[in-house]
Design a protein around this motif. Structure first.
Motif, mmCIF file in Angstrom:
data_model
loop_
_atom_site.group_PDB
_atom_site.id
_atom_site.type_symbol
_atom_site.label_atom_id
_atom_site.label_comp_id
_atom_site.label_asym_id
_atom_site.label_seq_id
_atom_site.Cartn_x
_atom_site.Cartn_y
_atom_site.Cartn_z
ATOM 1 N N PHE A 95 39.263 -35.441 -0.085
ATOM 2 C CA PHE A 95 40.147 -34.191 -0.104
ATOM 3 C C PHE A 95 41.655 -34.698 -0.549
ATOM 4 C CE2 PHE A 95 37.313 -32.225 2.753
ATOM 5 C CZ PHE A 95 37.447 -30.978 2.378
ATOM 6 N N LEU A 96 41.835 -36.125 -0.317
ATOM 7 C CA LEU A 96 43.217 -36.537 -0.607
ATOM 8 C C LEU A 96 43.238 -36.706 -2.127
ATOM 9 C CD1 LEU A 96 45.601 -37.443 0.943
ATOM 10 C CD2 LEU A 96 44.920 -39.705 0.943
ATOM 11 N N PHE A 97 42.150 -37.273 -2.590
ATOM 12 C CA PHE A 97 41.877 -37.429 -4.438
ATOM 13 C C PHE A 97 42.139 -35.943 -4.868
ATOM 14 C CE2 PHE A 97 39.150 -36.821 -8.019
ATOM 15 C CZ PHE A 97 39.937 -37.781 -8.833
ATOM 16 N N VAL A 98 41.548 -34.775 -4.569
ATOM 17 C CA VAL A 98 41.479 -33.682 -4.956
ATOM 18 C C VAL A 98 42.923 -32.902 -4.675
ATOM 19 C CG1 VAL A 98 40.752 -31.327 -4.955
ATOM 20 C CG2 VAL A 98 39.208 -33.071 -4.801
ATOM 21 N N TYR B 17 43.269 -23.496 15.285
ATOM 22 C CA TYR B 17 42.416 -24.897 15.177
ATOM 23 C C TYR B 17 41.744 -25.290 16.499
ATOM 24 C CZ TYR B 17 44.513 -25.737 10.465
ATOM 25 O OH TYR B 17 44.710 -25.523 9.222
ATOM 26 N N ALA B 18 42.651 -25.117 17.543
ATOM 27 C CA ALA B 18 42.291 -25.580 18.837
ATOM 28 C C ALA B 18 41.050 -24.787 19.161
ATOM 29 C CB ALA B 18 43.299 -25.383 19.889
ATOM 30 N N ILE B 33 26.877 -35.216 18.018
ATOM 31 C CA ILE B 33 26.587 -34.688 16.625
ATOM 32 C C ILE B 33 27.996 -34.124 15.997
ATOM 33 C CG2 ILE B 33 25.539 -32.715 15.327
ATOM 34 C CD1 ILE B 33 23.318 -32.768 17.402
ATOM 35 N N LEU B 34 27.899 -34.425 14.674
ATOM 36 C CA LEU B 34 29.061 -33.678 13.865
ATOM 37 C C LEU B 34 28.564 -32.360 13.572
ATOM 38 C CD1 LEU B 34 30.940 -36.866 12.020
ATOM 39 C CD2 LEU B 34 31.647 -35.501 13.917
ATOM 40 N N HIS B 35 28.944 -31.193 13.970
ATOM 41 C CA HIS B 35 28.345 -30.068 14.144
ATOM 42 C C HIS B 35 29.236 -29.226 12.884
ATOM 43 C CE1 HIS B 35 26.442 -26.327 15.111
ATOM 44 N NE2 HIS B 35 27.336 -26.023 15.974
ATOM 45 N N VAL B 36 28.967 -29.414 11.749
ATOM 46 C CA VAL B 36 29.514 -28.773 10.679
ATOM 47 C C VAL B 36 29.180 -27.140 10.843
ATOM 48 C CG1 VAL B 36 29.846 -28.497 8.077
ATOM 49 C CG2 VAL B 36 29.715 -30.634 9.129
ATOM 50 N N ALA B 37 27.984 -26.900 10.956
ATOM 51 C CA ALA B 37 27.555 -25.491 10.922
ATOM 52 C C ALA B 37 28.192 -24.866 11.979
ATOM 53 C CB ALA B 37 25.928 -25.337 11.273
ATOM 54 N N HIS B 38 28.979 -25.367 13.002
ATOM 55 C CA HIS B 38 29.731 -24.626 13.823
ATOM 56 C C HIS B 38 30.883 -23.605 13.099
ATOM 57 C CE1 HIS B 38 31.948 -24.465 17.627
ATOM 58 N NE2 HIS B 38 33.234 -24.492 17.056
ATOM 59 N N ALA B 39 31.327 -24.000 11.884
ATOM 60 C CA ALA B 39 32.140 -23.201 11.187
ATOM 61 C C ALA B 39 31.255 -21.801 10.730
ATOM 62 C CB ALA B 39 32.623 -23.865 9.936
ATOM 63 N N ALA B 40 29.925 -21.749 10.441
ATOM 64 C CA ALA B 40 29.187 -20.807 10.319
ATOM 65 C C ALA B 40 29.264 -19.836 11.371
ATOM 66 C CB ALA B 40 27.832 -20.958 9.863
ATOM 67 N N VAL B 220 37.232 -24.109 5.159
ATOM 68 C CA VAL B 220 38.154 -25.084 5.318
ATOM 69 C C VAL B 220 38.361 -25.421 7.154
ATOM 70 C CG1 VAL B 220 40.856 -25.268 5.384
ATOM 71 C CG2 VAL B 220 39.623 -24.312 3.540
ATOM 72 N N PRO B 221 38.180 -24.510 7.976
ATOM 73 C CA PRO B 221 37.875 -24.918 9.361
ATOM 74 C C PRO B 221 36.822 -25.947 9.535
ATOM 75 C CG PRO B 221 38.247 -22.577 9.273
ATOM 76 C CD PRO B 221 38.128 -23.036 7.658
ATOM 77 N N ALA B 222 35.593 -25.784 8.717
ATOM 78 C CA ALA B 222 34.660 -26.855 8.650
ATOM 79 C C ALA B 222 35.025 -28.360 8.811
ATOM 80 C CB ALA B 222 33.635 -26.188 7.892
ATOM 81 N N TYR B 223 35.758 -28.709 7.613
ATOM 82 C CA TYR B 223 36.179 -29.978 7.501
ATOM 83 C C TYR B 223 37.482 -30.224 8.433
ATOM 84 C CZ TYR B 223 34.742 -28.124 3.417
ATOM 85 O OH TYR B 223 33.999 -27.135 2.312
#
Lengths: 287, 287
Positions: A95-98, B17-18, B33-40, B220-223
């Motif tokens: 993200f920093l690069f972009v 964010y919180a 687990i890093l649950h990226v699908a949380h954002a879905a 964006v919230p996902a990351y």
């Protein structure tokens, strides 16, 4: 014929790029969610230097060196943080690069860099160059895997603390993995820039980083042949998927999920278990 | 005056964010687990919210519906997606999760259209003067109060009910908790339900604040939520809260003072990397 040449060139670049990540994530076990940044660094470095008048081959070397140096700096971070923390840190690097490229007018900003000079090679010759470089990367990967360095990498991936106890300088080896991997990504970036003649910040974002990671994972983490095949398949998949057009990403995301859910070993894992069950059936009749 | 305004804006963003990151940290604390699908599930909640509000005119009903649907969907994601691959290396679940998120984003686009949905008559949009000429949207005040309330309720449930205590026990020592008769399955289900409901809660608010719900709103919230839980020291609830609010404020100041050099996402991740290099275990982690 032009279409096939473009397709094969794209394939070669993808294989090179995926193998470069395989060195870091596959061999050495250091997960990276921001590897596209190094593709980008290589692409920008070579595009800017050829635009400044440097010959193409010099620009490729420059891109390789520059990406490798930045790679070592990011590698230093990997000495501080591990596993999930490293995943998020490398994602941050992406993200920093972009973010940086997007705001710098000298780097083309949002618009990117267009009109990247010709390489002086014909399109088939460029394709051959790309495929040769991809083959060299594959040969190098296999060589490293069998050498002492590869064994240490595997040890670090398996259990870093034990390697340290054994008196192995794990940090230097991790830095070496980052240096080689990111330098190769830089080469892939240089080829990418001169293949498309246009680059922009969007081409090196999070999605690209995930795409290359999925090539490594679908191929089977650490397996050179598996990763190369997966990279070749996944890079041309979007072209084949033109038929399903609108549903392209849905299928892509779904495949990624199903692959991890049902075959986490990737193509290499599927192949290995197929071989095993075949051996079992052929051995069954013997006394 | 500018400072107060920036802090206030940062707090509003920080509360959102919180709410997103809390669910993520619950999942991480329990299952790693890093649950990226949380954002879905966050996006799903936003869609249910806007559809319910437009159909019935009741925002309260929209919150209930969104949180219920997302909560159930979250449990389904866990049961069908993560449960079978819990024993695999962590990146397997991570990639599966990313694949799931990409596919979900496409499903939202195909079902609800790419341009997104808006509230027919968006509630809570009028400006309220607080003090010294500082103005807030009603919705912004409601976000802060709502988040504070829901966190207080959660804290109460976690410390004062049998199920809450069982959850805490499971996080600190799953085997011991199980031998005391805690059902791991139930604790995990509850965790996913509550976490996903929180994501939906945040989703409805974001939809309301922007008066727009679109398929890509979760990316964006996902990351960034991942960055927040890392800053908070992975798995720590208090740390996550503080990190979310800090990041909200840092971003609102950063976009004013660093906007020329870095974009908003890059500011967040630059801060993350800087913190991790100094404190690799996260900003607020104790050890």
């Amino acid at each position: 014929m032009g279409y096939e040449i473009t397709l094969l060139t794209t394939m070669g670049i993808s294989i090179l790029f995926a193998l470069s990540l395989n060195l870091i994530t596959g061999f050495c076990g250091q997960i990276s969610l921001g590897h596209a940044a190094f593709l980008g660094i290589g692409a920008y470095a070579s595009a800017l230097s050829t635009k400044a008048g440097a010959p193409f081959f010099l620009a490729v070397l420059f891109a390789m060196a520059f990406a490798g140096i930045i790679g070592v700096v990011v590698g230093l971070a990997s000495l501080r943080v591990r596993a999930d923390f490293l995943a998020i840190t490398t994602m941050g690097v992406g993200f920093l690069f972009v973010g940086i490229v997007r705001q710098q007018d000298a780097l083309g900003g949002e618009l990117g860099i267009s009109g990247i000079p010709d390489t002086g090679l014909s399109r088939p010759a460029f394709m051959v160059l790309t495929l040769i470089l991809a083959a060299i990367a594959a040969a190098l990967s296999i060589y490293i895997k069998r050498a002492w360095m590869g064994r240490v990498f595997a040890g670090i991936a398996e259990d870093e603390d034990t390697m340290r106890v054994l008196g192995i300088d794990a940090p230097s080896y991790k830095l070496a993995a980052f240096a080689i991997g990111t330098a190769l990504a830089g080469v892939a970036g240089a080829l990418y820039a001169h293949h498309l003649k246009f680059i922009g910040p969007e081409s090196f974002g999070f999605v690209e980083s995930i795409t290359v990671l999925s090539m490594v994972v679908v191929g089977g983490i650490g397996s050179v042949a598996g990763v190369a095949i997966a990279a070749a398949l996944l890079s041309v998949l979007p072209a084949w998927f033109q038929i399903i057009g609108d549903y392209k990403l849905l299928v892509y995301g779904g495949l990624l999920f199903l692959m991890m859910r049902f075959a986490p070993g990737g193509l290499a894992g599927i192949f290995a278990s197929a071989m095993q069950s075949r051996n079992r059936t052929t051995n069954r009749g013997k006394p | 005056m500018l400072y107060v305004e920036l802090i206030a804006q940062g707090l509003v963003q920080g509360c959102i964010y919180a709410a997103i990151a809390l669910g993520l940290t619950l999942v991480y604390g329990l299952l790693r687990i890093l649950h990226v699908a949380h954002a879905a599930l966050f996006t799903l909640g936003a869609y249910i919210g806007v559809l319910t509000t437009n159909a019935t005119g009741s925002l309260a009903l929209a919150f209930v519906a969104a949180m219920l649907v997302s909560g159930v969907a979250g449990v389904a994601v866990f049961r069908l997606g993560y449960q079978p691959i819990l024993n695999r290396p962590p990146f397997v679940a991570l990639i599966a999760s990313i694949g799931l998120y990409i596919a979900a984003e496409e499903i939202f686009r195909i079902v609800f259209g790419a341009s997104g949905l808006s509230f027919v008559a968006a509630p809570l949009q009028s400006q309220v003067p607080i003090f010294g000429g500082l103005q807030f949207k009603q919705a912004e005040i409601a976000v802060m109060l709502g988040t504070a309330l829901i966190i207080a309720v959660l804290a109460y449930l976690q410390n004062r009910t049998r199920i809450g205590v069982a959850c805490q026990a499971t996080v600190s020592d799953p085997q011991m908790a199980e031998s005391f008769g805690v059902s791991l399955q139930m604790v995990r289900d509850i965790n996913f339900f509550v976490g996903s409901a929180l994501a939906a809660f945040a989703g409805v608010w974001v939809g309301l604040l922007n008066n727009l719900v679109e398929p890509t709103m979760g990316s964006v919230p996902a990351y960034k939520a991942l960055a927040i839980i890392v800053l908070g020291g992975l798995g720590s609830v208090q740390g996550t809260l503080l990190a979310a609010l800090t990041l909200g404020i840092i971003e609102s100041f950063g976009t004013i003072y660093l906007g020329k050099v870095l974009d908003r996402n890059a500011i967040a991740f630059a801060f993350l990397i800087a913190v991790l290099l100094v404190r690799p275990q996260g900003m607020f982690a104790s050890k």
